[in-house]
Enzyme design. Structure first.
Site, PDB file in Angstrom:
ATOM      1  N   LYS A 232       3.767 -15.326   2.610  1.00 59.72           N
ATOM      2  CA  LYS A 232       3.641 -16.113   1.380  1.00 59.72           C
ATOM      3  C   LYS A 232       5.071 -16.435   0.940  1.00 59.72           C
ATOM      4  O   LYS A 232       5.520 -16.081  -0.156  1.00 59.72           O
ATOM      5  CB  LYS A 232       2.867 -15.274   0.333  1.00 59.72           C
ATOM      6  CG  LYS A 232       2.486 -16.022  -0.919  1.00 59.72           C
ATOM      7  CD  LYS A 232       1.364 -17.030  -0.722  1.00 59.72           C
ATOM      8  CE  LYS A 232       1.087 -17.780  -2.015  1.00 59.72           C
ATOM      9  NZ  LYS A 232       0.228 -18.960  -1.827  1.00 59.72           N
TER      10      LYS A 232
ATOM     11  N   ASP B 267     -10.448  -8.406   8.401  1.00 64.30           N
ATOM     12  CA  ASP B 267     -11.875  -8.311   8.077  1.00 64.30           C
ATOM     13  C   ASP B 267     -12.537  -9.683   8.152  1.00 64.30           C
ATOM     14  O   ASP B 267     -13.663  -9.821   8.631  1.00 64.30           O
ATOM     15  CB  ASP B 267     -12.075  -7.731   6.669  1.00 64.30           C
ATOM     16  CG  ASP B 267     -12.246  -6.221   6.713  1.00 64.30           C
ATOM     17  OD1 ASP B 267     -11.801  -5.617   7.716  1.00 64.30           O
ATOM     18  OD2 ASP B 267     -12.804  -5.641   5.773  1.00 64.30           O
TER      19      ASP B 267
ATOM     20  N   ASP C 250      -4.893  -6.665   6.216  1.00 60.73           N
ATOM     21  CA  ASP C 250      -6.109  -5.950   5.828  1.00 60.73           C
ATOM     22  C   ASP C 250      -7.223  -6.962   5.556  1.00 60.73           C
ATOM     23  O   ASP C 250      -8.351  -6.859   6.069  1.00 60.73           O
ATOM     24  CB  ASP C 250      -5.794  -5.132   4.558  1.00 60.73           C
ATOM     25  CG  ASP C 250      -6.917  -4.198   4.171  1.00 60.73           C
ATOM     26  OD1 ASP C 250      -7.870  -4.071   4.958  1.00 60.73           O
ATOM     27  OD2 ASP C 250      -6.841  -3.616   3.076  1.00 60.73           O
TER      28      ASP C 250
ATOM     29  N   ASP D  91      -2.716 -18.176   2.390  1.00 61.31           N
ATOM     30  CA  ASP D  91      -3.907 -18.859   1.850  1.00 61.31           C
ATOM     31  C   ASP D  91      -4.418 -19.899   2.843  1.00 61.31           C
ATOM     32  O   ASP D  91      -5.626 -20.041   3.057  1.00 61.31           O
ATOM     33  CB  ASP D  91      -3.631 -19.474   0.466  1.00 61.31           C
ATOM     34  CG  ASP D  91      -2.245 -20.072   0.338  1.00 61.31           C
ATOM     35  OD1 ASP D  91      -1.423 -19.880   1.256  1.00 61.31           O
ATOM     36  OD2 ASP D  91      -1.967 -20.750  -0.672  1.00 61.31           O
TER      37      ASP D  91
ATOM     38  N   TYR E  19       0.817  -1.213   0.000  1.00 57.49           N
ATOM     39  CA  TYR E  19       0.000   0.000   0.000  1.00 57.49           C
ATOM     40  C   TYR E  19       0.853   1.266   0.000  1.00 57.49           C
ATOM     41  O   TYR E  19       0.340   2.358  -0.239  1.00 57.49           O
ATOM     42  CB  TYR E  19      -0.956   0.023   1.207  1.00 57.49           C
ATOM     43  CG  TYR E  19      -1.979  -1.099   1.212  1.00 57.49           C
ATOM     44  CD1 TYR E  19      -2.084  -1.980   0.139  1.00 57.49           C
ATOM     45  CD2 TYR E  19      -2.839  -1.284   2.271  1.00 57.49           C
ATOM     46  CE1 TYR E  19      -3.002  -3.011   0.138  1.00 57.49           C
ATOM     47  CE2 TYR E  19      -3.779  -2.308   2.284  1.00 57.49           C
ATOM     48  CZ  TYR E  19      -3.844  -3.173   1.213  1.00 57.49           C
ATOM     49  OH  TYR E  19      -4.761  -4.194   1.226  1.00 57.49           O
TER      50      TYR E  19
END
Ligand code: NAD
Length: 372
Positions: A195, A255, A251, A227, A146
């Protein structure tokens, strides 16, 4: 002790829910012998109305001079409010982004805790929920994808977009230390999510986390691919204590984790820098649809104040008392409208009848269980 708390009430339901969190802090103060001195700081739409900008330099200075900042929420109805006719860097949210940057708030904490009384709101099956779950998502907030360089260019007639993901070992080390410190205050387990089978930034993340872990022999840790973590959160959320991860993974995962707990009105959050300082706010927004009606759920803000006590002021017993008071009020069947069950009785789980209360009454009820 005397503590200086910056207070950003903000817009919409912000002032209503912050008033209840202050009430709770004052109750903690009188029971445990602390004084909380509040410095009101304007940010967001109310600051635009008063000063023309969403955050002034004076407001930043006031936040920096505080031991911690308690915030409600900022912003208005994005379709109808005149604040959203302004250029993006003058809108309410620009104030929050600037404040996070000015205060170097690189560590974001979002607890995902399932209250037994609210398990009906959890979308997971009963056998998965078991006796509940209690985890903390620790997300790096100021680096990674980001904040990397980005561009969209025409390469031989083909539009091509590039985003860059960069992490330095310094950025990884400081968030990892925070994660292990937080785990020490909890069940002493860190799951570091990356990852590393694909990304260089993740391989460095893993290496640095291992180095930091060596300094915390009392904290168990494991690595998990992102994942797999997304799957495990809905398959077996009980396994997690602290989930430590980079900006974009955090992020998304935070959620997902908050969704499995039920209402947005219950979710606290904290953003910390490398001192004890932090900004504490509910995860929800300013809820303009219910502002001024006295029905907003103040619990997320009250629980954010509990995090402030725990992480910025090291007042663990006081934080425990606030969290226990919230649990007790729920156990006694009091609910704001957003967490009311569909029917007015929870016969199946054998729990008491529920009573709907407003914002201020919920604050009073929580105060009533602190120090008794
Ligand atoms: P929102 O979270 O404000 O509202 C979504 C829904 O949840 C609404 O139905 C609302 O009534 C309900 N809700 C939220 N908090 C609640 C509470 N404490 N009690 C009961 N119900 C609650 O999201 P939105 O409508 O998308 O955004 C409204 C404004 O808030 C926008 O301007 C947005 O930019 C801003 N926002 C601010 C923050 C922040 O201050 N950090 C975060 C998210 C959104």
């Amino acid at each position: 002790m005397e503590y200086k708390i910056g207070v950003i009430a903000g817009d919409g339901i912000g002032p209503e829910i912050v008033a209840e969190a202050r009430k709770v802090l004052d109750r903690v103060g009188s029971v445990y012998g602390h004084t909380f001195c509040y410095e009101e700081i304007q940010m967001g739409g109310c600051s635009i109305d008063a000063t023309g900008v969403p955050l002034t330099d004076d407001a930043i200075a006031a936040a920096k001079a505080s031991d911690a900042v308690l915030m409600g929420s900022i912003g208005g109805n994005t379709a109808t409010s005149p604040w959203y006719q302004l250029p993006p860097d003058r809108r309410p949210e620009a104030g929050l982004l600037r404040l996070r940057k000015e205060l170097n708030l690189f560590a974001n904490l979002r607890p995902a805790y399932l209250y037994d009384e609210l398990r009906a709101a959890c979308p997971l099956r009963d056998e998965i929920i078991g006796d509940g779950f209690d985890m903390m998502i620790m997300r790096e907030l100021t680096g990674g994808l980001y904040f990397g360089e980005r561009k969209t260019e025409n390469q031989n007639g083909v539009l091509t977009a590039t985003d860059t993901l960069t992490y330095s070992e310094t950025e990884i080390r400081r968030i990892a230390k925070r994660g292990f410190d937080i785990a020490r205050k909890r069940r002493k387990k860190v799951t570091s999510v990356d990852k590393a089978n694909v990304l260089d930034s993740s391989r460095l993340w893993r290496k640095i986390v291992e180095e930091v872990a060596a300094d915390y022999p009392d904290v168990a840790y494991e690595h998990m691919l992102v994942d797999n973590c997304a799957m495990q959160l809905v398959k077996d959320p009980k396994q997690f204590d602290v989930i430590l991860t980079e900006n974009m993974f955090g992020d998304i995962l935070s959620d997902e984790a908050s969704m499995v707990t039920g209402s947005i009105g219950m979710l606290a959050s904290a953003s910390l820098n490398d001192t004890k300082f932090g900004l504490y706010e509910p995860s929800g927004g300013s809820a303009p649809d219910i502002a001024g009606k006295g029905i907003a759920n103040p619990i997320a803000t009250v629980l954010s104040a509990a995090m402030l006590l725990r992480y910025s002021l090291d007042l663990d017993a006081e934080a425990d008392a606030v969290e226990a008071a919230v649990k007790q009020v729920l156990k006694e069947g009091f609910r704001t409208i957003d967490i009311m069950p569909q029917e007015n009785a929870m016969g199946e789980s054998g729990q008491a009848e529920v009573t709907q209360v407003g914002t201020a009454q919920m604050g009073d009820l929580i105060c009533g269980h602190i120090g008794v």
